[in-house]
Design an enzyme around this catalytic site. Sequence first.
Site, PDB file in Angstrom:
ATOM      1  N   GLU A   1       0.948  -0.615   0.530  1.00  0.00           N
ATOM      2  CA  GLU A   1       0.241  -0.025   0.106  1.00  0.00           C
ATOM      3  C   GLU A   1       1.559   1.220  -0.127  1.00  0.00           C
ATOM      4  OE1 GLU A   1      -2.793  -0.424   3.064  1.00  0.00           O
ATOM      5  OE2 GLU A   1      -3.655  -2.219   1.855  1.00  0.00           O
TER       6      GLU A   1
ATOM      7  N   GLU B   1      -9.562   3.564  -0.959  1.00  0.00           N
ATOM      8  CA  GLU B   1      -9.598   4.111   0.655  1.00  0.00           C
ATOM      9  C   GLU B   1      -8.485   5.404   1.107  1.00  0.00           C
ATOM     10  OE1 GLU B   1      -9.369   0.639   2.761  1.00  0.00           O
ATOM     11  OE2 GLU B   1      -7.562  -0.076   2.038  1.00  0.00           O
TER      12      GLU B   1
END
Length: 702
Positions: free
Chosen positions: A171, A507
């Site tokens: 990420e 997100e």
Amino acid sequence: MNKLLTIFMLLSTVLGLQAQELSSPDKNLKFKFSLQDNGVPTYELSYKNKPIIKSSKLGIETKDVPSFLNGFVISNAVQTSFDESWNPVLGEQKTIRNHYNELLVTLAQPSVKDRYIRIRFRLFDDGLGFRYEFPEQKNLSYFIIKEEKTQFALAGDHKAFWLPGDFDTQEYSTVTSNLSEVRGKMKAAVTPNASQTTFSPTGLQTPLMMKSKDGLYINIHEAALVDYSCMSLNLNDSNFVLESFLTPDAIGDKGYLQAPAQSPWRTIIVSDKATDILASKLILNLNEPTKYADVSWIKPVKYVGVWWEMITGKSTWAYNDLESVQLGVTDYSKTKPNGKHAANTQHVKEYIDFAAANGFDAVLVEGWNEGWEDWFGKTKDYVFDFITPYPDFDVQELHRYAASKNVKMMMHHETSGSVRNYERHMDDAYKFMIDNGYNSVKSGYVGNIIPRGEHHYGQWLVNHYLYAITKAADYKIMVNAHEAVRPTGLNRTYPNLLANESARGTEYESFGGNNPDHTTILPFTRLMGGPMDYTPGIFQTKISAYNPENTSFVHSTLVHQLALYVTMYSPLQMAADLPETYAKFMDAFQFIKDVAADWDETVILEAEPGDYISIARKAKNKDEWYIGSITDENPRTATITFEYLPKGKNYEAVIYADGKTASYDKNPQSYTIRKMKINSKTKVKVNLASGGGAAISVKPIK
């Protein structure tokens, strides 16, 4: 060199085994295997006479037995060809061709009596796959891997699209730079995460996408990662040699194998066209056919869910504001609700109603189960039991209500990194799902792993993820795993693995934003290994509209969000925004309602990593096509062609385009919708705004 090894190497030379060459079926790729001095195995790869991989060493260093690094002789070499077609359970096209030429080299080490290994090479028109194989034999049983020493000696200082090498997360934002610049950019590239372990100032993750200065596109990854540690790459930036770097366990070992055993495939996909990289099915082809006799229960899923409102901070996962809870001890019925808990019966019914009214298959609900007040960052073993709901979440009533609307519920299992606890409860959790009408689960692995010291991408966790998938299959449950190891094509073998996260998803638009080029890179990197649950469809791009304290914004236009349903392949697609927002844009929302999630055919129209992508796909078993086109921060004009349509047949195209004044940062919700009659000869020019896109639905005129 000892006398015995000299004799064997001389014999190999006489027999013509010392060097082996192989060509791809179309002859564009050339491969060579040979032994260097002291019996070190090496390989080379070229494409249309241009070097891709210069002479590179192969081998595995072991901890407890003599290593598989040198002293080899070629005792046998066999070349074969293979050509078949197969049909994926879910996929981007109905039929996939698996066509390659193979070289299987058997290597003996005369200094180690009665021991040998094999290296299997498969050369496709789009690239190379190879793996190490350890057959059952007299003098090889158990062994421990200290490090795999596979090299990829690149031919130059390529432009690379890279992530920092890390044993626990992908990420990160992709960095675009020359390989020579990696070291200088690494510190800034490593941004905070819930769990992260970088290992080198030049460590890189796979899939690694590169472009050479003479226009070759090169992608390095792995396929069929089973019972082995995930591979990262360590760059020697003085000579541009990449070397494999496996994820260690808690005591530093890289893997435990027992013959017969094999490594995952190491993959190199090559072309002089970026579109060929996206079209490649090499990684899928290197995986085994499905293990399941019955796949009728595995279906594509379009869903909505109680999720984005928690991500933005509008609502909470937690039922109350307690700082410490203990499952089985804390009596939630005697605690005061915080008033912001989204996973309550009445609110979830609103999502079920929205799903039913708009043709969605399922509703995801996060934060439904006890324990969310006291889980994040605690390295706490027993957080959730995956079957105990909060007082305001009526499982049985929601089961009844959803079934009456012909909507499925999607379960959420956040393990909080406590893998031992999840396995302890897994059977009960899956039984609970079946009893209450859930046939798919979103699992999560946020935080540091328990057992402590293990990593998300180590062999122990790789085995756990596959255990969870196969155990789910026993209950006919489909899986969407978040924070798990990046995919390597295992969705062919285990097609109930619908999707993974394993990258920065939507997100992060609420956590500060993804770069505008993010989704023009992911198909060349993360998605090479398998589908991603990216959760697109955000129409309200200002997060402050939901949470005044959050000043983040989505780095794309509304139409770009529509196009992602085509450019980001997944048989699991979420309309991630809130129902009340979609109600304001129902004309644009129509594309999300219409677009398919499973396909008969895919045509890559144009692509350049980090810049733009345009893709056309034909819906499964329908005479309908959907086209998505996206760009980075630079506006451009996309030329959409329709040669793939049947000749002589007319269709209606509905074109969703950015408005004239649209841009991702100033006017993201500006769009136009127009209809036109088209056929196979039609060409359409569509202007894409900064961070923008275009989405087109194509249906036959009746």
